[in-house]
Design a protein around this motif. Structure first.
Motif, PDB file in Angstrom:
ATOM      1  N   THR A 493       0.839  -1.201   0.000  1.00 22.16           N
ATOM      2  CA  THR A 493       0.000   0.000   0.000  1.00 22.16           C
ATOM      3  C   THR A 493       0.870   1.245   0.000  1.00 22.16           C
ATOM      4  O   THR A 493       1.925   1.279   0.652  1.00 22.16           O
ATOM      5  CB  THR A 493      -0.927   0.028   1.232  1.00 22.16           C
ATOM      6  N   ARG A 494       0.404   2.260  -0.704  1.00 26.21           N
ATOM      7  CA  ARG A 494       1.085   3.553  -0.763  1.00 26.21           C
ATOM      8  C   ARG A 494       0.126   4.665  -0.353  1.00 26.21           C
ATOM      9  O   ARG A 494      -1.093   4.457  -0.313  1.00 26.21           O
ATOM     10  CB  ARG A 494       1.647   3.805  -2.174  1.00 26.21           C
ATOM     11  N   TYR A 495       0.676   5.828  -0.108  1.00 25.38           N
ATOM     12  CA  TYR A 495      -0.080   6.990   0.384  1.00 25.38           C
ATOM     13  C   TYR A 495      -0.119   8.046  -0.712  1.00 25.38           C
ATOM     14  O   TYR A 495       0.928   8.435  -1.245  1.00 25.38           O
ATOM     15  CB  TYR A 495       0.605   7.525   1.639  1.00 25.38           C
ATOM     16  N   SER A 496      -1.310   8.518  -1.065  1.00 28.93           N
ATOM     17  CA  SER A 496      -1.465   9.505  -2.137  1.00 28.93           C
ATOM     18  C   SER A 496      -2.155  10.758  -1.614  1.00 28.93           C
ATOM     19  O   SER A 496      -2.980  10.691  -0.698  1.00 28.93           O
ATOM     20  CB  SER A 496      -2.292   8.934  -3.299  1.00 28.93           C
ATOM     21  N   VAL A 497      -1.809  11.896  -2.217  1.00 25.98           N
ATOM     22  CA  VAL A 497      -2.469  13.162  -1.905  1.00 25.98           C
ATOM     23  C   VAL A 497      -2.903  13.807  -3.205  1.00 25.98           C
ATOM     24  O   VAL A 497      -2.308  13.575  -4.268  1.00 25.98           O
ATOM     25  CB  VAL A 497      -1.542  14.123  -1.118  1.00 25.98           C
ATOM     26  N   GLY A 498      -3.952  14.606  -3.128  1.00 22.77           N
ATOM     27  CA  GLY A 498      -4.464  15.278  -4.313  1.00 22.77           C
ATOM     28  C   GLY A 498      -5.788  15.938  -3.997  1.00 22.77           C
ATOM     29  O   GLY A 498      -5.947  16.556  -2.944  1.00 22.77           O
ATOM     30  N   PHE A 499      -6.747  15.775  -4.900  1.00 25.84           N
ATOM     31  CA  PHE A 499      -8.047  16.430  -4.746  1.00 25.84           C
ATOM     32  C   PHE A 499      -9.171  15.440  -5.024  1.00 25.84           C
ATOM     33  O   PHE A 499      -9.046  14.550  -5.872  1.00 25.84           O
ATOM     34  CB  PHE A 499      -8.179  17.615  -5.714  1.00 25.84           C
ATOM     35  N   SER A 500     -10.276  15.647  -4.313  1.00 21.95           N
ATOM     36  CA  SER A 500     -11.511  14.934  -4.600  1.00 21.95           C
ATOM     37  C   SER A 500     -12.383  15.821  -5.483  1.00 21.95           C
ATOM     38  O   SER A 500     -12.564  17.009  -5.195  1.00 21.95           O
ATOM     39  CB  SER A 500     -12.243  14.610  -3.291  1.00 21.95           C
ATOM     40  N   CYS A 501     -12.901  15.258  -6.564  1.00 17.99           N
ATOM     41  CA  CYS A 501     -13.718  16.033  -7.501  1.00 17.99           C
ATOM     42  C   CYS A 501     -15.152  16.082  -6.974  1.00 17.99           C
ATOM     43  O   CYS A 501     -15.951  15.163  -7.196  1.00 17.99           O
ATOM     44  CB  CYS A 501     -13.663  15.395  -8.889  1.00 17.99           C
ATOM     45  N   ARG A 502     -15.481  17.174  -6.278  1.00 18.32           N
ATOM     46  CA  ARG A 502     -16.762  17.282  -5.574  1.00 18.32           C
ATOM     47  C   ARG A 502     -17.621  18.435  -6.065  1.00 18.32           C
ATOM     48  O   ARG A 502     -18.823  18.445  -5.829  1.00 18.32           O
ATOM     49  CB  ARG A 502     -16.514  17.471  -4.070  1.00 18.32           C
ATOM     50  N   GLU A 503     -17.040  19.431  -6.726  1.00 15.23           N
ATOM     51  CA  GLU A 503     -17.800  20.633  -7.069  1.00 15.23           C
ATOM     52  C   GLU A 503     -17.820  20.832  -8.581  1.00 15.23           C
ATOM     53  O   GLU A 503     -16.824  21.235  -9.187  1.00 15.23           O
ATOM     54  CB  GLU A 503     -17.195  21.861  -6.382  1.00 15.23           C
ATOM     55  N   ASN A 504     -18.962  20.537  -9.160  1.00 13.51           N
ATOM     56  CA  ASN A 504     -19.144  20.730 -10.598  1.00 13.51           C
ATOM     57  C   ASN A 504     -19.804  22.075 -10.848  1.00 13.51           C
ATOM     58  O   ASN A 504     -20.766  22.441 -10.179  1.00 13.51           O
ATOM     59  CB  ASN A 504     -20.010  19.611 -11.180  1.00 13.51           C
ATOM     60  N   ARG A 505     -19.266  22.836 -11.789  1.00 14.59           N
ATOM     61  CA  ARG A 505     -19.879  24.115 -12.148  1.00 14.59           C
ATOM     62  C   ARG A 505     -21.160  23.823 -12.923  1.00 14.59           C
ATOM     63  O   ARG A 505     -21.116  23.168 -13.974  1.00 14.59           O
ATOM     64  CB  ARG A 505     -18.902  24.938 -12.964  1.00 14.59           C
ATOM     65  N   PRO A 506     -22.291  24.316 -12.415  1.00 13.46           N
ATOM     66  CA  PRO A 506     -23.585  23.956 -13.023  1.00 13.46           C
ATOM     67  C   PRO A 506     -23.635  24.247 -14.514  1.00 13.46           C
ATOM     68  O   PRO A 506     -23.221  25.299 -14.985  1.00 13.46           O
ATOM     69  CB  PRO A 506     -24.588  24.838 -12.257  1.00 13.46           C
ATOM     70  N   GLY A 507     -24.164  23.244 -15.252  1.00 13.84           N
ATOM     71  CA  GLY A 507     -24.364  23.411 -16.684  1.00 13.84           C
ATOM     72  C   GLY A 507     -23.109  23.262 -17.512  1.00 13.84           C
ATOM     73  O   GLY A 507     -23.139  23.526 -18.723  1.00 13.84           O
ATOM     74  N   THR A 508     -21.998  22.857 -16.905  1.00 14.78           N
ATOM     75  CA  THR A 508     -20.740  22.717 -17.641  1.00 14.78           C
ATOM     76  C   THR A 508     -20.101  21.379 -17.296  1.00 14.78           C
ATOM     77  O   THR A 508     -20.562  20.647 -16.410  1.00 14.78           O
ATOM     78  CB  THR A 508     -19.757  23.845 -17.299  1.00 14.78           C
ATOM     79  N   ASN A 509     -19.021  21.068 -17.989  1.00 13.94           N
ATOM     80  CA  ASN A 509     -18.237  19.879 -17.670  1.00 13.94           C
ATOM     81  C   ASN A 509     -16.946  20.253 -16.943  1.00 13.94           C
ATOM     82  O   ASN A 509     -15.928  19.583 -17.065  1.00 13.94           O
ATOM     83  CB  ASN A 509     -17.912  19.095 -18.940  1.00 13.94           C
ATOM     84  N   GLN A 510     -17.000  21.367 -16.211  1.00 15.54           N
ATOM     85  CA  GLN A 510     -15.826  21.861 -15.485  1.00 15.54           C
ATOM     86  C   GLN A 510     -15.989  21.602 -13.981  1.00 15.54           C
ATOM     87  O   GLN A 510     -17.062  21.828 -13.417  1.00 15.54           O
ATOM     88  CB  GLN A 510     -15.628  23.356 -15.727  1.00 15.54           C
ATOM     89  N   TRP A 511     -14.906  21.151 -13.364  1.00 12.48           N
ATOM     90  CA  TRP A 511     -14.876  20.870 -11.934  1.00 12.48           C
ATOM     91  C   TRP A 511     -13.871  21.805 -11.275  1.00 12.48           C
ATOM     92  O   TRP A 511     -12.785  22.030 -11.804  1.00 12.48           O
ATOM     93  CB  TRP A 511     -14.483  19.418 -11.675  1.00 12.48           C
ATOM     94  N   LEU A 512     -14.260  22.331 -10.121  1.00  7.95           N
ATOM     95  CA  LEU A 512     -13.397  23.230  -9.358  1.00  7.95           C
ATOM     96  C   LEU A 512     -12.721  22.454  -8.243  1.00  7.95           C
ATOM     97  O   LEU A 512     -13.391  21.777  -7.453  1.00  7.95           O
ATOM     98  CB  LEU A 512     -14.214  24.388  -8.772  1.00  7.95           C
TER      99      LEU A 512
END
Length: 705
Positions: A493-512
Motif C-alpha cells: 500500500t502507498r499513500y497519495s495526496v491530491g483532490f476529490s472532484c466534488r464541485e461541478n460548475r452547473p451546466g458545464t463539464n468543469q470541476w473546481l
C-alpha cells in the motif's frame, strides 16, 4: 528675520554616482542595456545645457506618473501570476519606476523640491494654510540620494550573488560618504579608508552569519513539521492540535473533454512513513538506494508533430494513441518557490499535452510511484491536457522493503487491529471491505483535534493513538492508518495526496478543485494491479460545503480572470499583437511628452539664478485672493503689477462697504507680508470678512463685455 527653509536634505549627489549605481543595478539583475540607457539619461544633465522651468505642479505630475507606472507594473505582474507574498519583486524595477521624478529633478530649474510633492495630504494642508493666511514652511529635498538608495534596494532584491552585491553596495556607500566628508578640513583620508574597511568587514561577516541562519531555518532542521507537499515528501498534520483549516480558494480548474470524470486526481504518491512525514524512497533493480531524482522518467521527445509527450518509459500499447482528443484539461497555478512542482492528474495518466504553453525549457517527469511533476515552467500559471486509461500500467510493481513496511513504534497497535478484524484470513479485496466498515462504524471524521493522550515514550505513535484511543481524525489519519493496517495484513500500500472532484460548475463539464477538496487516500496492490482505496468516512464530503459568500465568489472570479488573461496574453498568437499595441501607445504618449518638453526647453544660462538658489518660504494667499475672479467681472481685469488691495478699492464705487473692505485689506496685507504672520485670533475674522465681501459682489451687476 524670517525662518530659513530646511536645506539639510537639498544636497545633490556627486557626479556619476547615480549613473554608476544604475549600471550596477543592470548588471546584477540581468538588465545591463536598460541600466546603461537610464544611466546616460540621468548623467547627461552634467553636460547638456538644456533645462526646463518647472514649477510645483510639474513636479507633482512627475510624481503622479511615477505612481501610475508603479500601479501598472503591479497590475501586469499580478495578472502574470504573481502572488501577493511575492509582490516585493516589484521593487526590482524601482530605478525605472522613479525615473520620471529623478529626471524632473535633474533637468528642472530647481536644485530642490518640496517634500509635500510626494504627499497629497501635505499639499492639501499647505493649500488650506494659505487660504487662512498662514505661512507654510516646506522641507526641501533633492531626490538624488533617495534615488540611489532605491536603486540599492532594487539591487539587493534582484541580486543572486551575495558577495558581488556586498562589494558593490560598499563601494557606493563609501563613494557617497567621501563626497560629503572631503568638504571638511579635518578629515584624514587614511583614517576614513580604515574605518570603511572595518565597517564593511563587520557587515560582510554579519551577512554570512545571517545567510547561514536563514538556510538552517528553511532547511527544515529547525522546524520539525509543517503542512507542505512536494514530489519528495508530504508533511502531514498528524499530532497537530486544534482545527485544521483549509482554504476555499480555487487551486485548479479541471475540464472533462472526453470520457467520464474521475473521482480523485492525484498530485503525489509516497511509499515510506516516518514520524508524521510520508516520503518517496527509491531503490534500483540491484537494491541499492539512489537519489530520488534518479527515479524520474523524462520524455522530452514530442510525439510526432504534436505538442504531446508520453510519460511512461515503455512504448504505448496498440490502441493507446495520443493524437486524439485529450480526456482532461487542467488550469491552475504552481509554486514559484520551487522549480519542480507536482501537478494533478488521474492515476492512470500516460501522456501530457499542450506543452508549448508551458515554455520551451519546460520538461514533464514521472517517477515510479506515478507522481507527475512539471519542471522549470516559464510562468507559474499553467494549462495542460492529459490522457489516461484504467487498463494501462503506469506504476512500478510493489517493493516489499517500502510498500509493506510498518514503523516499529506503530507496529504493536496496528497488529492488534489486524487481529481484531481477522484480516490475515481474508482475500485482499475483502480486507478493504472489512476495514471500510470498521472505519465507517467505529470512527468519526473531524478536522478539530483535541490533545492526544500520549504517554511517556509514546512520541510519534499518532496512528496507534488514533486506532485504539481517540478514533477521531481527518483524512491524513485514515489514509495513514489504512496504509499501516493493509501493509501489516500483507497488502502492498502507498499513500497519495491530491483532490476529490466534488464541485461541478452547473451546466458545464468543469470541476473546481479547491483547498477544501484537498484529500489523502491510498493506492493498494490488489489482484495484480494498483487501485485507489479511499477509506475516509463519507461524512468528510459534507464539510466545507456551506454557501460560498459573495466576497468569495468575487475572489473566484478575479482568480479565473487573472489566469485566463495571463494565458491569453502569453499565447503565441496574441503576444505579438499585444506587444505592437503597447509599443504604439507608448510611442504616442512619449512623443507627446517629448514635444511638450522640446517647446518648453531653455538654456541653463538663462536659468542660472534659479539653479543656484533654494526656495524660500512661500508668501501665503488668503481668502481675499479668491475674490479676484468675481471682482474682475465688475471692475475689469487687474493691471499687471498693481497691488490687489489697491485694485479692490474700486469696488467701493459700485456699492461695496468701504469699512468691510478696509478691514479685510488690512488683515490680508498682514498675513502676506508681516514676518510674524497673521495671529491665530485674526484668521477666522479674515475668512468671515472675505465671505461677506463675496456675498456683496454676487449682488452687483457684471461688467458688459
Amino acid at each position: 528675520m524670517p525662518k530659513q527653509p530646511y536645506l539639510a536634505y537639498a544636497q545633490s549627489p556627486p557626479r556619476l554616482l547615480a549613473g554608476a549605481s544604475v549600471i550596477y543595478w543592470g548588471a546584477m539583475t540581468g538588465n545591463s542595456l536598460i541600466g546603461i540607457i537610464v544611466a546616460l539619461l540621468i548623467e547627461a544633465c552634467n553636460w547638456i545645457q538644456t533645462r526646463w522651468e518647472f514649477d510645483d505642479i510639474h513636479y507633482v505630475r512627475a510624481w503622479h506618473l511615477t505612481v501610475l507606472i508603479a500601479g501598472m507594473t503591479a497590475a501586469v505582474m499580478w495578472l502574470d501570476g504573481m502572488r501577493l507574498r511575492e509582490f516585493h519583486s516589484i521593487l526590482i524595477w524601482l530605478p525605472l519606476i522613479f525615473l520620471p521624478v529623478e529626471l524632473a529633478m535633474r533637468y528642472g530649474n530647481q536644485r530642490a523640491i518640496k517634500a509635500s510633492t510626494f504627499s497629497y495630504f501635505a499639499r492639501r494642508r499647505n493649500q488650506h494654510d494659505r487660504k487662512l493666511g498662514r505661512k507654510t514652511n516646506n522641507l526641501l529635498v533633492n531626490t538624488g540620494y533617495g534615488y540611489i538608495a532605491l536603486t540599492v534596494v532594487a539591487i539587493a532584491i534582484g541580486s543572486a550573488e551575495d558577495t558581488q552585491f556586498f562589494i558593490g553596495m560598499s563601494t557606493i556607500l563609501a563613494w557617497a560618504l567621501w563626497s560629503h566628508c572631503k568638504r571638511a578640513t579635518d578629515v584624514r583620508p587614511l583614517a576614513f579608508t580604515l574605518a570603511i574597511i572595518i565597517a564593511c568587514s563587520i557587515g560582510f561577516v554579519s551577512q554570512l552569519a545571517m545567510k547561514q541562519a536563514y538556510e538552517y531555518l528553511m532547511s527544515g532542521k529547525f522546524m520539525g513539521s509543517g503542512n507542505q507537499t512536494n514530489s519528495s515528501e508530504s508533511r502531514t498534520n498528524l499530532g497537530h492540535l486544534g482545527e485544521i483549516k483549509q482554504s476555499r480558494a480555487i487551486f485548479w480548474r479541471m475540464t472533462v473533454e472526453r470520457g467520464p470524470s474521475p473521482q480523485l486526481v492525484r498530485t503525489a504518491t509516497f511509499n515510506r512513513y516516518n514520524n508524521a512525514v510520508w516520503l518517496h524512497e527509491y531503490k534500483n533493480q540491484t537494491g541499492a538506494r539512489y537519489d530520488k531524482s534518479d527515479d524520474y522518467y523524462r520524455e522530452n521527445r514530442l510525439a510526432g508533430k504534436t505538442d504531446i509527450r508520453p510519460i511512461i518509459p515503455q512504448p504505448l500499447p496498440k490502441g493507446f494513441e495520443v493524437n486524439k482528443k485529450a480526456n482532461l484539461r487542467f488550469r491552475g497555478e504552481v509554486s514559484a518557490e520551487q522549480a519542480e512542482n507536482p501537478i494533478p492528474s488521474p492515476s492512470q495518466t500516460y501522456a501530457i499535452g499542450d506543452l508549448s504553453k508551458l515554455g520551451l525549457a519546460t520538461s514533464i517527469e514521472r517517477n515510479s510511484l506515478g507522481t507527475i511533476r512539471i519542471v522549470n515552467p516559464d510562468y507559474t500559471i499553467v494549462d495542460y491536457t492529459s490522457w489516461d486509461n484504467s487498463e494501462l500500467v503506469v506504476e512500478s510493481p510493489p517493493n516489499d522493503a517500502f510498500d509493506l513496511e510498518v514503523p516499529e513504534a506503530e507496529r504493536a497497535g496496528v497488529e492488534q487491529v489486524v487481529r481484531q478484524l481477522g484480516l490475515l484470513d481474508m482475500p485482499d479485496n475483502q480486507k478493504v471491505i472489512a476495514l471500510r466498515k470498521y472505519f465507517n462504524t467505529q470512527f468519526t471524521y473531524t478536522r478539530h483535534l483535541d490533545t492526544p493522550k500520549l504517554g511517556w515514550g509514546e512520541e510519534g505513535m499518532y496512528i496507534t493513538n488514533f486506532l485504539l484511543d481517540s478514533k477521531r481524525g481527518h483524512c491524513e489519519y485514515f489514509a495513514t492508518a489504512t496504509a499501516m493496517i493493509l501493509r501489516s495484513a500483507g497488502v502492498p500500500t502507498r499513500y497519495s495526496v491530491g483532490f476529490s472532484c466534488r464541485e461541478n460548475r452547473p451546466g458545464t463539464n468543469q470541476w473546481l478543485l479547491r483547498g477544501t477538496h484537498a484529500h489523502a487516500w491510498n493506492r493498494a496492490y490488489i489482484d495484480g494491479r494498483w487501485v485507489d482505496v479511499d477509506l475516509t468516512p463519507p461524512s468528510w464530503m459534507e464539510t466545507g460545503n456551506s454557501n460560498w459568500l459573495w466576497l468569495g465568489r468575487i475572489q473566484d472570479g478575479w482568480k479565473e480572470l487573472r489566469e485566463d488573461f495571463h494565458l491569453w496574453r502569453t499565447s503565441p498568437e496574441n503576444t505579438g499583437k499585444l506587444s505592437r499595441w503597447v509599443s504604439l501607445a507608448a510611442v504616442i504618449v512619449f512623443s507627446w511628452i517629448g514635444w511638450r518638453l522640446y517647446h518648453a526647453r531653455k538654456s541653463s544660462k538663462q536659468l542660472d539664478s534659479h539653479i543656484t538658489s533654494y526656495w524660500s518660504e512661500e508668501v501665503p494667499l488668503t481668502a481675499i485672493n479668491q475674490l479676484e475672479p468675481m471682482a474682475s467681472k465688475i471692475i475689469g481685469p487687474r493691471p499687471l503689477g498693481q497691488d490687489l488691495t489697491q485694485w479692490l478699492q474700486k469696488l467701493t464705487e459700485h456699492g461695496i462697504n468701504d469699512q468691510t473692505l478696509a478691514e479685510a485689506s488690512k488683515l490680508h496685507q498682514q498675513a502676506r507680508f508681516d514676518p510674524n504672520g497673521l495671529p491665530t485670533e485674526n484668521q477666522q475674522p479674515l475668512v468671515k470678512l472675505a465671505a461677506e465681501l463675496k456675498s456683496q459682489l454676487a449682488k452687483l451687476p457684471k461688467q458688459s463685455s
